[in-house]
Design an enzyme around this catalytic site. Structure first.
Site, mmCIF file in Angstrom:
data_model
loop_
_atom_site.group_PDB
_atom_site.id
_atom_site.type_symbol
_atom_site.label_atom_id
_atom_site.label_comp_id
_atom_site.label_asym_id
_atom_site.label_seq_id
_atom_site.Cartn_x
_atom_site.Cartn_y
_atom_site.Cartn_z
ATOM 1 N N SER A 262 2.412 -7.704 3.478
ATOM 2 C CA SER A 262 2.626 -7.636 4.932
ATOM 3 C C SER A 262 1.275 -7.535 5.618
ATOM 4 O O SER A 262 0.320 -7.021 5.034
ATOM 5 C CB SER A 262 3.448 -6.395 5.289
ATOM 6 O OG SER A 262 2.624 -5.238 5.216
ATOM 7 N N ASP A 263 1.194 -8.007 6.856
ATOM 8 C CA ASP A 263 0.023 -7.621 7.635
ATOM 9 C C ASP A 263 0.173 -6.126 7.913
ATOM 10 O O ASP A 263 1.269 -5.564 7.837
ATOM 11 C CB ASP A 263 -0.108 -8.435 8.922
ATOM 12 C CG ASP A 263 -1.544 -8.397 9.449
ATOM 13 O OD1 ASP A 263 -2.313 -7.499 9.012
ATOM 14 O OD2 ASP A 263 -1.913 -9.231 10.281
ATOM 15 N N TRP A 264 -0.947 -5.500 8.227
ATOM 16 C CA TRP A 264 -0.959 -4.028 8.327
ATOM 17 C C TRP A 264 -0.095 -3.568 9.506
ATOM 18 O O TRP A 264 -0.422 -3.828 10.656
ATOM 19 C CB TRP A 264 -2.409 -3.554 8.448
ATOM 20 C CG TRP A 264 -3.058 -3.266 7.121
ATOM 21 C CD1 TRP A 264 -3.673 -2.096 6.763
ATOM 22 C CD2 TRP A 264 -3.154 -4.118 5.961
ATOM 23 N NE1 TRP A 264 -4.119 -2.183 5.450
ATOM 24 C CE2 TRP A 264 -3.815 -3.398 4.945
ATOM 25 C CE3 TRP A 264 -2.714 -5.411 5.664
ATOM 26 C CZ2 TRP A 264 -4.067 -3.921 3.673
ATOM 27 C CZ3 TRP A 264 -2.963 -5.933 4.393
ATOM 28 C CH2 TRP A 264 -3.628 -5.195 3.422
ATOM 29 N N GLY A 265 1.005 -2.940 9.177
ATOM 30 C CA GLY A 265 1.914 -2.504 10.237
ATOM 31 C C GLY A 265 2.854 -3.608 10.685
ATOM 32 O O GLY A 265 3.506 -3.488 11.725
ATOM 33 N N GLY A 266 2.970 -4.653 9.900
ATOM 34 C CA GLY A 266 3.811 -5.788 10.305
ATOM 35 C C GLY A 266 5.238 -5.711 9.779
ATOM 36 O O GLY A 266 6.016 -6.639 9.963
#
Ligand code: BGC
Length: 727
Positions: A262-266
């Site tokens: 995942s993208d960070w916090g995605g």
């Protein structure tokens, strides 16, 4: 006798059970799939869950009980990012994590040289390996749709074919060293504004023809081991947990066997992450066991709400990545800051700098012709490896443009800053009312009168709204009063050379007033030496634009439809505000719009000058037995110095049942030519190169008829054409 038989049977049994218990997963010579299967069979449910989410800012857990190492990730793509605290975004203040900053990916794309991609991937991954990293978060191949996108500098331009060709050797070179690339951001991540929730509405044809091909090349041709989901939404689902993009396209259609990170916090929901194709959740702002793919997910598996096969598939993908990287005995040790890395940095930069104007051949600069050379501009002294967001780098050593020029021109160089960036960088704040700005400008104009030549060094600088993650630019103009300053400088000094740094195009209203312009993207640690080598002629520039420089912002297709086209509009759904953006230009992105709709660019896609000249001969084509064509054209260096020429091949469909762009890039090659030398540029054209994506049948289609192959020096500078016939 009986006793002997019994002993033998027991021995055999022991051998078989020993064999069964043999730790295949630890056998470096066992096939990766056997290692994955074996490791998986030994893990508890909890251990499987532990490896599919973060255990710190940039690591995911291994299985300590089994001696399986954690995955160490680090941002790229221009070098390995400095160490951050285990649990926060604060720098960890280590003293051994300074590295070489390589040129921005836009600069790499501007080399149009796949050898440079290989050199880049090889060098940068050696630095990642030495820093103990298993996964490089990058490179990025999002299409430059909006010239204001704050992250364009991390990507490879506006054309999917160019980005795809350039990214493949980069990935291959990185992974050869046992470091995984994590291609980002999959997909449709074309703006920073509202990036975490904007839903992209885009036609199926544009998805297939413009936004997927570079990712497809990264997955199918280069075999990337990981890919990062993007923050934005597509079909109303976040792209880190999007069944349509991650399962249907990436995993099923393209056969991707690596991990989706995942993208960070995605990540936003356990259920969607579970069923939507995500394999490792990173950067969610909560304690690690509260991650969506942690305790809640484990509970759902235990209750049978998520089948065990889903957990096994995710864990197997993570294990596969470990056996390819941190558990791979062939992973290299690597090194940092070697001479070879600085050479690579400089060579890539030298080939990526684009000469956009050179009136009366003022460049290369002959030192003897000038007594006093004035350098003006904040970027002459600024370290541009810092800033920009997650791609920011802590470097061991940097040479600034000013120092690079001083090394060549010595005491002839005088410097004044000319403008300051120490205030809001908005367009409206330019000029009036700022005493410091006015003072610096006056000082520069006075000094310019007294010099024989002025080199202005400006552009953007990776601070907020100036090529920086999290913010888009606020307009197409250069900020800090640069346009006005350049215009005024041109009035007092006819020998004015403009040097710019940025990852995106911008307006150049002063272009007719200046003698020369060089665009440098970002050049990394060797900035100054790279630039000085090109200015002095030690190196002949050979970069060409991977993006169109329009005359005005409104000339770009994304601005033709009001806010719906960019940045999008707010809509209320179930009492919640959502952001929707509509890619109404469809496939007409970048030069496809400029050529088809006859909008004259300032500098076209594929454009770049040289200190020498090249003559193109007549193109010829032969149809091959395997259904492809070979197009070839002789190119001669007709000037006095050695040079490299990017020869481009565009295809147009002479008659088609659907609208198609006037022409599209389908080949390029870079020739190195000594004065007087001729070489053939040769291209292979396939049926797919003639095809469009047919929305009626959901498939690529090439319609029988004739096609024109344009051999060109830029998108608007066609030197020879030849007809191809598809029966
Ligand atoms: C960026 C990613 C980056 C990640 C980790 C995110 O905000 O979008 O590109 O890899 O942070 O720093």
């Amino acid at each position: 006798m009986k006793r002997n038989l019994l002993v033998s049977a027991l021995l055999l049994l022991g051998f078989v059970s020993l064999k069964c218990n043999a730790q295949v997963y630890l056998d470096p010579n066992a096939p990766v799939e056997d290692r994955v299967k074996d490791a998986l069979s030994r893990m508890t449910v909890h251990e499987k869950v532990l490896i599919i989410h973060a255990q710190s800012g940039f690591t995911s857990a291994g299985v300590p009980r089994l001696g399986i190492r954690q995955l160490n990730m680090s941002d790229g793509p221009h070098g390995a990012r400095e160490e951050l605290d285990w649990n926060s975004w604060r720098p960890a203040r280590w003293t051994n994590d300074s590295i070489v900053a390589f040129p921005s990916l836009t600069c790499l794309a501007a080399t149009w040289n796949t050898d440079m991609s290989r050199i880049y991937g090889s060098a940068v991954s050696e630095e990642f390996a030495f820093r103990g990293k298993d996964m490089m978060l990058g490179p990025g191949v999002n299409i430059n749709r909006v010239p204001l996108n704050g992250r364009n500098f991390e990507y490879m331009g506006e054309d999917p074919y160019l980005a795809g060709e350039m990214v493949v050797p980069y990935i291959q070179a990185v992974q050869k060293n046992g470091v995984a690339t994590c291609i980002k951001h999959f997909f449709l991540n074309n703006q920073e504004m509202w990036r975490s929730d904007v839903n992209v509405n885009v036609s199926e044809r544009a998805v297939e023809e413009i936004y997927l091909p570079a990712f497809e090349a990264a997955v199918k041709r280069a075999g990337t081991w990981s890919i990062m989901g993007s923050y934005n939404k597509w079909l109303d689902r976040h792209c880190c947990q999007n069944d349509s993009s991650l399962n249907s396209i990436l995993k099923r259609r393209w056969g991707f066997d690596g991990v989706v990170v995942s993208d960070w916090g995605g990540t936003h929901s356990t259920e969607e992450a579970a069923f939507g194709g995500l394999d490792i959740e990173m950067g969610s702002a909560k304690s690690y066991n509260a991650y969506y793919l942690a305790d809640d997910f484990e509970q759902m598996v235990k209750e049978g709400k998520v089948p065990m096969s889903i957990l096994d598939d995710k864990a197997a993908r993570v294990l596969r990545t470990m056996f390819r990287t941190c558990m791979n005995p062939r992973k290299i040790i690597g090194n940092i800051g070697s001479e070879a890395h600085y050479d690579a940095c400089r060579n890539i930069g030298e080939e990526g700098i684009v000469l956009l104007k050179n009136e009366k051949s003022i460049l290369p600069l002959q030192a003897d012709n000038y007594r006093k050379i004035l350098v003006v501009g904040d970027n002459a002294t600024r370290n541009m490896s810092y800033g920009g967001g997650s791609s920011e780098l802590k470097t061991r050593f940097d040479i600034s443009p000013l120092d690079g020029l001083r090394k060549v021109y010595g005491d002839k160089i005088v410097y004044v800053q000319g403008y300051t960036t120490g205030r809001p960088a908005s367009g409206s704040a330019d000029g009036a009312g700022d005493d410091e700005q006015a003072r610096l400008k006056t000082e520069a104009l006075e000094a310019a009168k007294d010099a024989d030549l002025v080199i202005f060094i400006g552009g953007m600088n990776k601070s907020r709204h100036q090529d920086c993650e999290g913010t888009d630019r606020e307009g197409y103009e250069l900020n800090y009063g640069q346009n006005d300053l350049i215009t005024q400088l041109a009035k007092v000094q006819k020998n004015l050379i403009v040097v710019t740094f940025s990852g995106s195009p911008f307006a150049t209203p002063w272009i007719k007033d200046v003698r020369a312009m060089l665009h440098c993207w970002y050049l990394g640690s060797m900035s100054g030496e790279t630039l000085a080598n090109v200015i002095s002629g030690k190196v002949n520039p050979s970069g060409k634009l991977p993006v169109t420089f329009a005359k005005r912002q409104e000339d770009y297709p994304c601005f033709q439809y009001g806010p719906e086209g960019y940045p999008g509009i707010e809509k209320r759904v179930d009492d919640k505000v959502t952001h929707q953006v509509y890619y109404k230009e469809g496939i007409y992105v970048g030069y496809r719009h400029f050529n088809t709709n006859k909008v004259e660019p300032q500098f076209p896609f594929g454009f770049g000058l040289s200190y020498t000249t090249f003559r193109y001969g007549k193109a010829s084509a032969t149809a091959n037995a395997d259904g492809t064509w070979t197009v070839s054209v002789p190119v001669t260096n007709t000037g006095k110095v050695f040079g490299k020429e990017v020869v481009e091949l565009y295809i147009s469909d002479d008659e088609c049942s659907v609208d198609r762009p006037a022409k599209e890039l389908k080949g390029f090659t870079k020739l190195a030519l000594s004065p007087g030398e001729t070489k053939d540029a040769t291209f292979t054209v396939t049926r797919r190169d003639l095809s469009f994506f047919d929305e009626a049948t959901h498939a690529w289609k090439a319609e029988p008829g004739t096609f024109t192959a344009h051999v060109a020096a830029s998108e608007t500078d066609v030197r020879s054409t030849v007809t191809l016939e598809l029966r």
